[in-house]
Design a protein around this motif. Structure first.
Motif, PDB file in Angstrom:
ATOM      1  N   SER A  33       0.826  -1.207   0.000  1.00  0.00           N
ATOM      2  CA  SER A  33       0.000   0.000   0.000  1.00  0.00           C
ATOM      3  C   SER A  33       0.856   1.251   0.000  1.00  0.00           C
ATOM      4  O   SER A  33       0.342   2.358  -0.127  1.00  0.00           O
ATOM      5  CB  SER A  33      -0.931   0.010   1.220  1.00  0.00           C
ATOM      6  OG  SER A  33      -0.165   0.010   2.409  1.00  0.00           O
ATOM      7  N   GLY A  34       2.158   1.080   0.144  1.00  0.00           N
ATOM      8  CA  GLY A  34       3.057   2.227   0.191  1.00  0.00           C
ATOM      9  C   GLY A  34       3.006   3.066  -1.065  1.00  0.00           C
ATOM     10  O   GLY A  34       3.044   4.300  -0.991  1.00  0.00           O
ATOM     11  N   TYR A  35       2.902   2.416  -2.218  1.00  0.00           N
ATOM     12  CA  TYR A  35       2.856   3.155  -3.476  1.00  0.00           C
ATOM     13  C   TYR A  35       1.623   4.042  -3.524  1.00  0.00           C
ATOM     14  O   TYR A  35       1.718   5.234  -3.836  1.00  0.00           O
ATOM     15  CB  TYR A  35       2.846   2.196  -4.661  1.00  0.00           C
ATOM     16  CG  TYR A  35       2.843   2.909  -5.999  1.00  0.00           C
ATOM     17  CD1 TYR A  35       4.020   3.175  -6.682  1.00  0.00           C
ATOM     18  CD2 TYR A  35       1.640   3.354  -6.572  1.00  0.00           C
ATOM     19  CE1 TYR A  35       4.013   3.847  -7.896  1.00  0.00           C
ATOM     20  CE2 TYR A  35       1.629   4.025  -7.772  1.00  0.00           C
ATOM     21  CZ  TYR A  35       2.817   4.271  -8.439  1.00  0.00           C
ATOM     22  OH  TYR A  35       2.808   4.952  -9.623  1.00  0.00           O
ATOM     23  N   GLU A  36       0.469   3.460  -3.246  1.00  0.00           N
ATOM     24  CA  GLU A  36      -0.774   4.219  -3.327  1.00  0.00           C
ATOM     25  C   GLU A  36      -0.777   5.372  -2.323  1.00  0.00           C
ATOM     26  O   GLU A  36      -1.259   6.466  -2.632  1.00  0.00           O
ATOM     27  CB  GLU A  36      -1.974   3.301  -3.077  1.00  0.00           C
ATOM     28  CG  GLU A  36      -2.089   2.132  -4.053  1.00  0.00           C
ATOM     29  CD  GLU A  36      -2.216   2.575  -5.501  1.00  0.00           C
ATOM     30  OE1 GLU A  36      -2.733   3.686  -5.755  1.00  0.00           O
ATOM     31  OE2 GLU A  36      -1.794   1.803  -6.382  1.00  0.00           O
ATOM     32  N   GLN A  63      11.112   5.871 -10.114  1.00  0.00           N
ATOM     33  CA  GLN A  63      12.283   5.017  -9.934  1.00  0.00           C
ATOM     34  C   GLN A  63      11.911   3.674  -9.308  1.00  0.00           C
ATOM     35  O   GLN A  63      12.446   2.629  -9.687  1.00  0.00           O
ATOM     36  CB  GLN A  63      13.316   5.734  -9.058  1.00  0.00           C
ATOM     37  CG  GLN A  63      13.919   6.969  -9.711  1.00  0.00           C
ATOM     38  CD  GLN A  63      14.845   7.730  -8.791  1.00  0.00           C
ATOM     39  OE1 GLN A  63      15.175   7.268  -7.702  1.00  0.00           O
ATOM     40  NE2 GLN A  63      15.261   8.914  -9.217  1.00  0.00           N
ATOM     41  N   ALA A  64      10.963   3.699  -8.368  1.00  0.00           N
ATOM     42  CA  ALA A  64      10.573   2.471  -7.680  1.00  0.00           C
ATOM     43  C   ALA A  64       9.645   1.602  -8.524  1.00  0.00           C
ATOM     44  O   ALA A  64       9.713   0.367  -8.465  1.00  0.00           O
ATOM     45  CB  ALA A  64       9.899   2.816  -6.345  1.00  0.00           C
ATOM     46  N   TYR A  65       8.778   2.243  -9.321  1.00  0.00           N
ATOM     47  CA  TYR A  65       7.807   1.525 -10.145  1.00  0.00           C
ATOM     48  C   TYR A  65       7.842   2.100 -11.560  1.00  0.00           C
ATOM     49  O   TYR A  65       6.930   2.817 -11.982  1.00  0.00           O
ATOM     50  CB  TYR A  65       6.393   1.645  -9.563  1.00  0.00           C
ATOM     51  CG  TYR A  65       6.233   1.002  -8.214  1.00  0.00           C
ATOM     52  CD1 TYR A  65       5.795  -0.311  -8.103  1.00  0.00           C
ATOM     53  CD2 TYR A  65       6.525   1.705  -7.044  1.00  0.00           C
ATOM     54  CE1 TYR A  65       5.630  -0.916  -6.865  1.00  0.00           C
ATOM     55  CE2 TYR A  65       6.373   1.110  -5.800  1.00  0.00           C
ATOM     56  CZ  TYR A  65       5.930  -0.196  -5.713  1.00  0.00           C
ATOM     57  OH  TYR A  65       5.781  -0.782  -4.480  1.00  0.00           O
ATOM     58  N   PRO A  66       8.890   1.807 -12.328  1.00  0.00           N
ATOM     59  CA  PRO A  66       9.055   2.429 -13.651  1.00  0.00           C
ATOM     60  C   PRO A  66       7.985   2.055 -14.662  1.00  0.00           C
ATOM     61  O   PRO A  66       7.867   2.718 -15.694  1.00  0.00           O
ATOM     62  CB  PRO A  66      10.433   1.929 -14.090  1.00  0.00           C
ATOM     63  CG  PRO A  66      10.662   0.674 -13.313  1.00  0.00           C
ATOM     64  CD  PRO A  66       9.997   0.895 -11.987  1.00  0.00           C
ATOM     65  N   GLN A  67       7.183   1.026 -14.396  1.00  0.00           N
ATOM     66  CA  GLN A  67       6.148   0.615 -15.343  1.00  0.00           C
ATOM     67  C   GLN A  67       4.776   1.183 -15.002  1.00  0.00           C
ATOM     68  O   GLN A  67       3.815   0.957 -15.743  1.00  0.00           O
ATOM     69  CB  GLN A  67       6.071  -0.917 -15.409  1.00  0.00           C
ATOM     70  CG  GLN A  67       7.337  -1.550 -15.973  1.00  0.00           C
ATOM     71  CD  GLN A  67       7.253  -3.057 -16.022  1.00  0.00           C
ATOM     72  OE1 GLN A  67       6.618  -3.694 -15.173  1.00  0.00           O
ATOM     73  NE2 GLN A  67       7.874  -3.655 -17.018  1.00  0.00           N
ATOM     74  N   ASP A  68       4.672   1.917 -13.910  1.00  0.00           N
ATOM     75  CA  ASP A  68       3.397   2.531 -13.538  1.00  0.00           C
ATOM     76  C   ASP A  68       3.333   3.924 -14.141  1.00  0.00           C
ATOM     77  O   ASP A  68       4.117   4.805 -13.779  1.00  0.00           O
ATOM     78  CB  ASP A  68       3.275   2.602 -12.012  1.00  0.00           C
ATOM     79  CG  ASP A  68       1.881   3.046 -11.575  1.00  0.00           C
ATOM     80  OD1 ASP A  68       1.373   4.047 -12.101  1.00  0.00           O
ATOM     81  OD2 ASP A  68       1.309   2.374 -10.705  1.00  0.00           O
ATOM     82  N   ALA A  69       2.392   4.130 -15.043  1.00  0.00           N
ATOM     83  CA  ALA A  69       2.340   5.382 -15.808  1.00  0.00           C
ATOM     84  C   ALA A  69       1.836   6.569 -15.008  1.00  0.00           C
ATOM     85  O   ALA A  69       2.047   7.715 -15.397  1.00  0.00           O
ATOM     86  CB  ALA A  69       1.467   5.194 -17.051  1.00  0.00           C
TER      87      ALA A  69
END
Length: 304
Positions: A33-36, A63-69
């Motif tokens: 849930s850290g990303y959200e 940098q942490a989630y390069p595929q999340d637009a």
């Protein structure tokens, strides 16, 4: 030609404003849930016009989630707002194009992996649309038209969204309003595209979205304040701007436009108070709004 490009850009691109506030959950397999949480924090900082903090958060997420637009999209919106509300500086336009190109690359890859992801479709529509607006303002009309047409392709897909959802209500509202207010010389465009148009139905759909219990309501209010003013309906525009400025007291854009709308409604006392507030808001990149507020405050004080 310029009129047509400008109208196409607006018609097919303003509805993705609400993507910024309602990213959804379809995009990433974020295993925590850290990303959200961080994304929400960045969005809130963006709306408070604390763009340095927002930029730091969005860069970290990229940098942490390069595929999340999403983080790329929000990151690109910072120079877009700087451009449109900060005096259309060419440097801001270049920064926006560079960041939005990165966001487009990631978004296209994400959509290829998940063609049914409506959030990605929304972002693609928005990115191409905003590029169209900036390129038109920068007088690069060829690229503006190209981006507007591509954005339109993705915008058409939004019409297939669930008609009862706030996202769909905003999409429906903007399309009904804009197609209902198309200049006569451009009626062929909406007729050719098979788009219905009823301005009143558009406002009703947008008001439903604004009243919804979701982040989408923020952007519905932004859009409504613009459209109401465009139609000379200043009091409804003021109502939504007051809501936004109360919710995001540090947002210099909302505060300035609330003061401006107070002035247009003839409430000069409240307008002056708002201009005084804006002129004292330090730490913002949009120094032009502080300067204009001080000028308006001085003018109103003299006229009084």
């Amino acid at each position: 030609m310029k009129v047509a490009i400008g109208f196409i850009a607006f018609l097919f691109t303003v509805l993705p404003l609400y993507v910024m506030a309602n990213p959804g959950t379809e995009i990433v397999d974020a295993d925590s849930s850290g990303y959200e949480h961080q994304l929400d924090e960045g969005i809130d900082a963006f709306y408070q016009s604390d763009w340095e903090k927002a930029y730091t958060i969005f860069q970290r997420l990229q940098q942490a989630y390069p595929q999340d637009a999403r983080a790329y999209f929000f990151d690109a919106m910072i120079p877009f707002w700087q451009y449109y509300f900060g005096g259309k500086e060419p440097a801001a336009a270049r920064s926006f194009i560079e960041r939005s190109d990165k966001a487009l690359t990631v978004s296209h890859d994400a959509l290829e992996a998940n063609p049914s992801d409506t959030t990605i479709v929304l972002m693609l529509s928005g990115l191409y649309g905003y590029q169209s607006l900036v390129m038109a303002a920068e007088k690069d009309y060829r690229r503006a038209l190209q981006s507007g047409i591509i954005g339109f392709k993705y915008t058409r897909q939004l019409l297939k969204l669930d008609a009862n959802g706030p996202k769909a209500l905003i999409g429906k509202g903007i399309f009904y309003y804009m197609t209902g207010s198309v200049p006569d010389q451009l009626k062929w465009l909406t007729n050719f595209a098979g788009l219905p148009g009823d301005m009143e139905e558009g406002f009703q759909a947008l008001e439903q979205a604004a009243a919804s219990d979701s982040y989408v309501s923020n952007d519905a209010k932004i859009i409504l304040s613009y459209l109401y003013e465009r139609e000379g309906m200043n009091k409804p525009a003021l109502k939504h701007l007051r809501d936004l400025s109360a919710k995001y007291p540090k947002n210099i854009i909302f505060q300035f436009n609330t003061g401006r709308m107070y002035e247009k409604c003839g409430d000069l006392s409240r307008a002056k108070k708002r201009y005084k507030l804006v002129s004292s808001m330090e730490g913002h990149r949009l120094t032009s709004l502080r300067t204009e507020s001080a000028d308006r405050l001085e003018r109103l004080s003299v006229e009084k």
